[in-house]
Design an enzyme around this catalytic site. Structure first.
Site, PDB file in Angstrom:
ATOM      1  NE  ARG A  62      -6.772   4.689   6.130  1.00 41.40           N
ATOM      2  CZ  ARG A  62      -5.683   4.914   6.878  1.00 41.40           C
ATOM      3  NH1 ARG A  62      -5.672   4.598   8.148  1.00 41.40           N
ATOM      4  NH2 ARG A  62      -4.614   5.455   6.325  1.00 41.40           N
TER       5      ARG A  62
ATOM      6  CG  ASP B 145       3.405   1.454   9.524  1.00 41.37           C
ATOM      7  OD1 ASP B 145       3.034   2.278  10.373  1.00 41.37           O
ATOM      8  OD2 ASP B 145       3.420   1.702   8.301  1.00 41.37           O
TER       9      ASP B 145
ATOM     10  CB  CYS C  10      -4.078   6.500  11.535  1.00 44.03           C
ATOM     11  SG  CYS C  10      -4.715   5.069  10.656  1.00 44.03           S
TER      12      CYS C  10
ATOM     13  CE  LYS D  68      -1.493   1.853   3.743  1.00 41.34           C
ATOM     14  NZ  LYS D  68      -1.976   2.979   4.538  1.00 41.34           N
ATOM     15  CG  ASN D  69       2.626   2.588   3.542  1.00 42.56           C
ATOM     16  OD1 ASN D  69       1.535   3.152   3.470  1.00 42.56           O
ATOM     17  ND2 ASN D  69       3.091   2.081   4.675  1.00 42.56           N
TER      18      ASN D  69
ATOM     19  NE  ARG E 247       1.096   9.882  10.255  1.00 37.63           N
ATOM     20  CZ  ARG E 247       0.710   8.732   9.710  1.00 37.63           C
ATOM     21  NH1 ARG E 247       1.565   7.956   9.089  1.00 37.63           N
ATOM     22  NH2 ARG E 247      -0.542   8.351   9.774  1.00 37.63           N
TER      23      ARG E 247
END
Length: 426
Positions: free
Chosen positions: A406, A314, A124, A22-23, A129
């Site tokens: 997600r 993560d 989230c 995903k990232n 951030r």
């Protein structure tokens, strides 16, 4: 809202295909704004975040075509993205608020169109951030950047110019934003103290396929020679190391034996080392990685989250779930985000013994956990509760699983195929 019901106590055995990262996929999708030609991406996971970014890109004029799956099932979907013309340079709050990665349209838009207005991002609630490093990097490239009324406004009507960008701290998103912008800047750009996560490398390889000139991929210094234009390309997204690490810990917490198809050891070196110290065997196979628990219980080990190649933030919540059933105690220290222990109260409802002191959590392993009704607070916290439920005695209900959607493709089916009793309740 959907819930997931899990009957714990079943050993996981079998194989789990690891989806595209995903990232990595989100950043490569944003790179489609840099060219008028078609960017063809394969191995994209079917996730809510991918859909969200597709909607953001559509706002800017990107035409997106779905070409089905590669190999069928969840082997990875194919998207064709064509930004023949940038029809809008404003990324609105209603879309960007859903996902922090949406801010990555900022660099490509200002590089190609000379202007961008991007809402401050959401996502989230795991801590601040800030986007200051994104803004600093673009200012170094000659853009006029300011915050007004909740939007980042960036202007470079005469184009961007190469420069040296030195980040005071490692930032994956800022590295990626500046990297994409620099590909179309005039002259040479050096990014010092750049993030070198595998996802950054995957983006760089895609940009190179599009005609960018980038050196230093995989290191903390990237050198980019700007080019007048980029072209189309075909690119396959790398496997998701966070998903692979999550299922590795699922195998460990259930005393299972699982092969992770597509997982790459070089992307998980720190995780493999920590799991080895805990008594979990991880070995390479022709198709990926095999994970098996050697003893009756894992051993408590200490871990600290760090930028790649250190232990990923993560995977911190998932590791805490694993340590909650370890023999002995462990100290988990979070150095990336200041608010990433929100899963602790929910794990405690299942019998975990965790005490948080500032940026560290002391976990005293228990002989077992008990099923309970719990609530997900963010993406990785939600899956940590799933792992705990897999090992717990009795039934657990995990609420607010839209967080899971997600970042984890077809989680229930993947776990069920290995013997778990997992059911989604609509």
């Amino acid at each position: 809202m959907d819930k997931i019901k899990i009957h714990g106590g079943r050993r996981l055995e079998g194989e789990i295909p690891i989806s595209g990262a995903k990232n990595a996929a989100l950043k490569v999708m944003a790179a489609s704004l840099l060219t008028a030609d078609t960017l063809r991406l394969s191995n994209l996971p079917h996730l809510v975040d991918i859909t969200t970014l597709a909607n953001v890109l559509a706002q800017h004029g990107v035409q997106i075509r779905m070409n089905g799956a590669v190999g069928g099932g969840h082997a990875g979907r194919v998207l064709e993205l064509t930004a023949a013309e940038i029809t809008g340079t404003r990324a609105p709050y209603d879309l960007v608020r859903k996902m922090r990665a949406s801010v990555l349209v900022l660099g490509p838009l200002v590089a190609r169109a000379g202007h961008a207005e991007v809402s401050l991002p959401g996502g989230c609630a795991i801590g601040t951030r800030p986007v200051d490093l994104h803004m600093k990097g673009l200012r170094a490239l000659g853009a006029d950047v300011e915050l007004r009324e909740g939007y980042i406004h960036a202007d470079a009507p005469n184009g961007l110019r190469g420069a040296e960008v030195v980040f005071p701290v490692v930032s994956v998103g800022a590295t990626e934003n500046v990297l994409m912008a620099a590909t179309l800047a005039e002259g040479e750009t050096r990014i010092v103290n750049a993030a070198h996560e595998p996802e950054v490398g995957d983006l760089a390889q895609c940009l190179i396929s599009m005609g960018a000139k980038i050196e230093g991929v995989g290191t903390d210094t990237l050198t980019i020679q700007g080019v007048p234009r980029l072209g189309g390309a075909e690119h396959t997204i790398i496997a998701d190391r966070i998903e692979a690490g999550t299922y590795a810990m699922a195998a460990a917490i259930t005393g299972g034996d699982v092969e992770l198809i597509g997982a790459r050891a070089e992307h998980l070196s720190s995780v493999i080392e920590v799991l080895g110290r805990a008594g979990v065997t991880v070995s390479e196979t022709e198709r990926g990685l095999r994970v098996a628990r050697a003893g009756d219980r894992v051993q408590g080990v200490d871990v600290m989250t760090e930028p790649f190649p250190g232990f990923p933030t993560d995977l911190q919540a998932q590791f805490m779930a694993l340590m909650s059933v370890a023999e002995g105690a462990s100290m988990i220290t979070e150095t990336i985000f200041e608010n990433r222990f929100m899963h602790v109260p929910e794990l405690s409802r299942m019998g975990a013994d965790v005490n948080v002191h500032g940026a560290s959590a002391m976990v005293r392993g228990q002989a077992g956990l008990t099923g309970a009704e719990v609530m997900a607070t963010d993406l990785r916290a939600s899956v940590s509760l799933v792992l705990a439920a897999l090992a717990a005695e009795g039934e657990s209900i995990v609420n607010r699983v839209y967080h899971l959607d997600r970042g984890y493709e077809d989680l229930e089916a993947k776990l069920s195929a290995c013997g778990a009793r997992v059911e989604r309740i609509k």
